[in-house]
Design an enzyme around this catalytic site. Structure first.
Site, PDB file in Angstrom:
ATOM      1  N   TRP A  38      -8.547   1.150  -1.669  1.00 29.16           N
ATOM      2  CA  TRP A  38      -9.966   1.368  -1.341  1.00 29.16           C
ATOM      3  C   TRP A  38     -10.234   2.756  -0.775  1.00 29.16           C
ATOM      4  O   TRP A  38     -11.389   3.105  -0.553  1.00 29.16           O
ATOM      5  CB  TRP A  38     -10.429   0.324  -0.317  1.00 29.16           C
ATOM      6  N   HIS A  81     -13.152   0.513  10.855  1.00 27.61           N
ATOM      7  CA  HIS A  81     -12.558   1.201   9.697  1.00 27.61           C
ATOM      8  C   HIS A  81     -11.045   1.357   9.805  1.00 27.61           C
ATOM      9  O   HIS A  81     -10.327   1.198   8.830  1.00 27.61           O
ATOM     10  CB  HIS A  81     -13.238   2.572   9.594  1.00 27.61           C
ATOM     11  N   THR A  86      -5.115   0.909   0.791  1.00 29.40           N
ATOM     12  CA  THR A  86      -4.859   2.157   0.052  1.00 29.40           C
ATOM     13  C   THR A  86      -5.758   2.237  -1.176  1.00 29.40           C
ATOM     14  O   THR A  86      -6.373   3.268  -1.458  1.00 29.40           O
ATOM     15  CB  THR A  86      -3.377   2.205  -0.379  1.00 29.40           C
ATOM     16  N   GLN A 109     -11.219   6.267  -0.323  1.00 35.08           N
ATOM     17  CA  GLN A 109     -12.039   7.094  -1.213  1.00 35.08           C
ATOM     18  C   GLN A 109     -11.780   8.579  -0.998  1.00 35.08           C
ATOM     19  O   GLN A 109     -11.298   9.288  -1.868  1.00 35.08           O
ATOM     20  CB  GLN A 109     -13.527   6.827  -0.933  1.00 35.08           C
ATOM     21  N   HIS A 162     -16.254   3.653  11.258  1.00 34.97           N
ATOM     22  CA  HIS A 162     -16.755   4.652  10.302  1.00 34.97           C
ATOM     23  C   HIS A 162     -18.268   4.628  10.391  1.00 34.97           C
ATOM     24  O   HIS A 162     -18.876   3.558  10.334  1.00 34.97           O
ATOM     25  CB  HIS A 162     -16.278   4.323   8.887  1.00 34.97           C
ATOM     26  N   LEU A 205      -3.655   8.302   4.564  1.00 32.72           N
ATOM     27  CA  LEU A 205      -2.793   8.206   3.374  1.00 32.72           C
ATOM     28  C   LEU A 205      -1.565   9.096   3.592  1.00 32.72           C
ATOM     29  O   LEU A 205      -0.438   8.735   3.223  1.00 32.72           O
ATOM     30  CB  LEU A 205      -3.559   8.634   2.120  1.00 32.72           C
ATOM     31  N   GLU A 263      -0.570   2.221   8.724  1.00 30.87           N
ATOM     32  CA  GLU A 263      -1.548   1.805   9.740  1.00 30.87           C
ATOM     33  C   GLU A 263      -0.988   0.718  10.650  1.00 30.87           C
ATOM     34  O   GLU A 263      -1.408   0.582  11.806  1.00 30.87           O
ATOM     35  CB  GLU A 263      -2.851   1.331   9.066  1.00 30.87           C
ATOM     36  N   GLY A 305      -9.884  10.913   0.593  1.00 30.87           N
ATOM     37  CA  GLY A 305      -8.757  11.712   0.169  1.00 30.87           C
ATOM     38  C   GLY A 305      -7.575  11.735   1.093  1.00 30.87           C
ATOM     39  O   GLY A 305      -7.405  10.854   1.936  1.00 30.87           O
ATOM     40  N   GLU A 347     -13.997  17.415   5.345  1.00 28.90           N
ATOM     41  CA  GLU A 347     -14.469  16.215   6.046  1.00 28.90           C
ATOM     42  C   GLU A 347     -14.615  16.544   7.522  1.00 28.90           C
ATOM     43  O   GLU A 347     -14.179  17.604   7.975  1.00 28.90           O
ATOM     44  CB  GLU A 347     -13.508  15.044   5.818  1.00 28.90           C
ATOM     45  N   ARG A 361      -8.328   9.152  14.858  1.00 24.80           N
ATOM     46  CA  ARG A 361      -7.660   9.747  13.696  1.00 24.80           C
ATOM     47  C   ARG A 361      -8.560  10.769  13.000  1.00 24.80           C
ATOM     48  O   ARG A 361      -9.741  10.509  12.770  1.00 24.80           O
ATOM     49  CB  ARG A 361      -7.284   8.646  12.697  1.00 24.80           C
ATOM     50  N   GLY A 370       0.851  -1.192   0.000  1.00 21.01           N
ATOM     51  CA  GLY A 370       0.000   0.000   0.000  1.00 21.01           C
ATOM     52  C   GLY A 370       0.884   1.239   0.000  1.00 21.01           C
ATOM     53  O   GLY A 370       2.088   1.160  -0.264  1.00 21.01           O
ATOM     54  N   VAL A 371       0.281   2.379   0.344  1.00 14.33           N
ATOM     55  CA  VAL A 371       1.026   3.638   0.257  1.00 14.33           C
ATOM     56  C   VAL A 371       2.293   3.613   1.128  1.00 14.33           C
ATOM     57  O   VAL A 371       3.375   4.020   0.678  1.00 14.33           O
ATOM     58  CB  VAL A 371       0.123   4.859   0.596  1.00 14.33           C
ATOM     59  N   ARG A 420     -16.011  11.096  14.086  1.00 14.09           N
ATOM     60  CA  ARG A 420     -16.604   9.802  13.713  1.00 14.09           C
ATOM     61  C   ARG A 420     -17.138   9.012  14.903  1.00 14.09           C
ATOM     62  O   ARG A 420     -18.157   8.332  14.781  1.00 14.09           O
ATOM     63  CB  ARG A 420     -15.557   8.955  12.993  1.00 14.09           C
TER      64      ARG A 420
HETATM   65  C1  SIN Z   1     -13.750   8.487   4.010  1.00 14.22           C
HETATM   66  O1  SIN Z   1     -13.651   8.767   2.817  1.00 14.22           O
HETATM   67  O2  SIN Z   1     -14.737   8.740   4.684  1.00 14.22           O
HETATM   68  C2  SIN Z   1     -12.630   7.787   4.676  1.00 14.22           C
HETATM   69  C3  SIN Z   1     -11.439   8.634   4.715  1.00 14.22           C
HETATM   70  C4  SIN Z   1     -10.632   8.276   5.922  1.00 14.22           C
HETATM   71  O3  SIN Z   1     -10.916   7.304   6.600  1.00 14.22           O
HETATM   72  O4  SIN Z   1      -9.711   9.044   6.213  1.00 14.22           O
END
Ligand code: SIN
Length: 536
Positions: free
Chosen positions: A49, A341, A47, A51, A234, A382, A365, A53, A117, A376, A17-18, A280
């Site tokens: 998956w 998550h 990574t 979405q 999440h 990422l 992670e 950012g 976010e 977090r 992954g990243v 969250r």
């Molecule tokens: C999301 O797109 O809600 C997840 C992003 C993240 O967990 O940082």
């Protein structure tokens, strides 16, 4: 099981992954021969998956100090401030480097486009192809890794254990899933970057590969693990019967989506001033409360007031996936509920990826630098993989006093190792039915006893139930047997750590200790093999 022999590398990285790729690029750029192992295909990682950012203070109205503040606030008093400063201050530099390497972030005209976010005080989240940010970053990193002749990428290689001598990690053993042979790799340093452990839970947004392998392998070899009680749930995973808990990015709420309970009432303002953009853990607990109150298995995410065309364009991946499960996000209310998550804890490292075992490093992670504290901030993961991956690579070069090979090449070409025609499927290992049943039992216990809301009695019960489920050591190593063992081991560590932390903070909520207790617990939990959980 036949032995396939030995491989000599300068360095070995587990995970593609990243974080793993960024470590490998740092090492490969220094002229090293780096073996990168992926348990499944090279593109099967969390990574891919991701979405929403990647967060960075790069917009005109943003400042590094604000990103620091937001990260510290989300971490609920437990972030390591030095780690946060490293992440946020160095982040922009590594993102600009990613752009140089070809990553195509979305733009508004010629400028980078930022979204908002939860718990961010500014719009600072970069995204790519709308909602495929991780995939685009992984694509660019993989392409960059392929330009470096010293990097050998080996898919379908299941790491089974670390090799040690005199207390130092000297390499690892892996199972080649194609040839069914065990291979020993000797290296001057091993980096674990296998992502998270979402698969410990039956409800997770994580891919099937996220079975906490790096953490479990490090633990078995005596490394210190930290903060495993802090699991981030999440709030909005798709809750359609028969469908996986597909993530519905927080960016949807960032762009105006709202939550409604089974009676179609908006409820978030009752639980937090910040409404749908509360942290969250707050949103997840609010959803659980509403589900219980209305006796429903889900709540709804409502985007129907947003412009159809905009939603389709901004979230093409989410739109298409939901449609494949019979839900049109532009016109239907989308059933959602929380799912595991991200884990804030992991293998304890310093700010350069060093673990407690000489020769062993961890990043992303899998690692716990303390940067996320107890919770977090969205889209900091990422970034973490990028920044701390690069730093781990730099530290390894320095610690091993590595000097560049003139032409770092492997005897076999990369194309031969990646073996076209070899196993390509990203499908999870298919465990035999006895293993599958045991896995289901372990997961059910963790969900029930160490889920979103915990208490001492359930945690104790969970620990006893898990002790009775120890998987038998299989004579033949296999991916499914390893994964079961890792999940079982980590399940116990999560429960033990959650039991020891008699307070509520960030992603850890105890109904019997509902308040934060800074005097006793503004500390990280630490655990090693054969020892009780301590706090420091
Ligand atoms: C999301 O797109 O809600 C997840 C992003 C993240 O967990 O940082």
């Amino acid at each position: 099981m036949s032995s396939g022999g030995e491989i000599e590398a300068d360095f070995v990285v587990v995970g593609c992954g990243v974080a793993g790729l960024r470590v490998a690029i740092e090492l490969g750029s220094a002229g090293a021969r780096v073996l990168v192992l992926a348990k499944s295909s090279l593109t099967d990682s969390a990574t891919e998956w991701a979405q929403g950012g990647i967060a960075a203070a790069l917009s005109d109205d943003d400042e590094v100090s604000l990103h620091v503040e937001d990260t510290l606030r989300a971490g609920d008093g437990l972030c390591d401030p030095a780690a946060v400063h490293v992440l946020v201050e160095e982040g922009p530099k590594y993102i600009l480097e990613l752009i140089e390497w070809g990553t195509q972030f979305d733009r508004a005209g010629s400028k980078l486009a930022f979204t908002r976010e939860a718990a961010h005080s500014r719009s600072r989240v970069l995204h790519a192809h709308g909602d495929s940010t991780g995939k685009e970053i992984a694509r660019a990193l993989l392409a960059k890794a392929r330009t470096l002749s010293g990097i050998l990428l080996r898919p379908h290689a299941v790491t089974t254990e670390l090799l040690t001598a005199g207390g130092c990690v000297t390499g690892l053993r892996f199972l080649d899933e194609n040839s069914k042979e065990l291979m020993d790799v000797t290296a001057r340093a091993v980096t674990l970057a296998t992502g998270g452990l979402g698969q410990v839970y039956p409800e997770t947004t994580n891919p099937a590969v996220a079975t906490g392998d790096g953490m479990a392998i490090a633990y078995e070899s005596g490394a210190v693990l930290s903060d495993l009680e802090f699991i981030q749930f999440h709030p909005t995973a798709l809750a359609v019967k028969g469908a996986p808990r597909f993530l519905l990015s927080e960016a949807l709420r960032g762009e105006g989506a709202v939550l409604r309970n089974a009676d179609l009432e908006r409820f978030m303002k009752k639980h937090s001033e910040a409404g749908e953009l509360a942290p969250r853990d707050v949103v997840s607990r609010a959803i659980v409360a509403e589900m219980q109150r209305t006796r429903s298995d889900f709540v709804y995410l409502d985007l129907t007031h947003l412009k159809d065309e905009y939603v389709r364009k901004r979230f093409p991946g989410i739109f298409a996936t939901c449609q494949s499960y019979g839900v049109d996000i532009t016109s239907d209310l989308v059933p959602v509920r929380p799912a595991a998550h991200y884990v804030m804890g992991g293998v304890r490292t310093d700010l350069e990826g060093r673990t407690s075992l000489p020769g062993l490093y961890a990043a992303g992670e899998t690692a716990c630098t303390g940067v996320h504290g107890a919770n977090r901030l969205a889209s900091n993961s990422l970034l973490e993989g990028l920044v701390f991956g690069a730093r781990a690579g730099q530290a390894i070069i320095k610690d091993c006093k590595f000097s560049s090979r003139k032409k770092p090449k492997w005897p076999a070409s990369r194309a031969a190792v990646e073996k076209p025609g070899a196993k390509k499927s990203a499908a999870p290992a298919n465990p035999p039915s006895a293993e599958a049943q045991q896995l289901q039992k372990v997961r059910a216990i963790v969900w029930k006893d160490a889920g979103i809301i915990r208490n001492g009695r359930d945690l104790k019960e969970g620990l006893d139930a898990l002790a009775a489920l120890e998987p038998a050591q299989s004579a033949e190593p296999s991916r499914s047997a390893r994964e079961l063992r890792h999940i079982w081991q980590l399940a116990q560590l999560i429960v033990r750590s959650a039991l020891a932390r008699e307070e509520s903070r960030g992603g850890h909520y105890r109904g019997d200790f509902p308040f934060r207790d800074d005097e006793k617990f503004r500390k990280h939990s630490l655990v090693t093999r054969g020892a009780t959980v301590t706090f420091r």
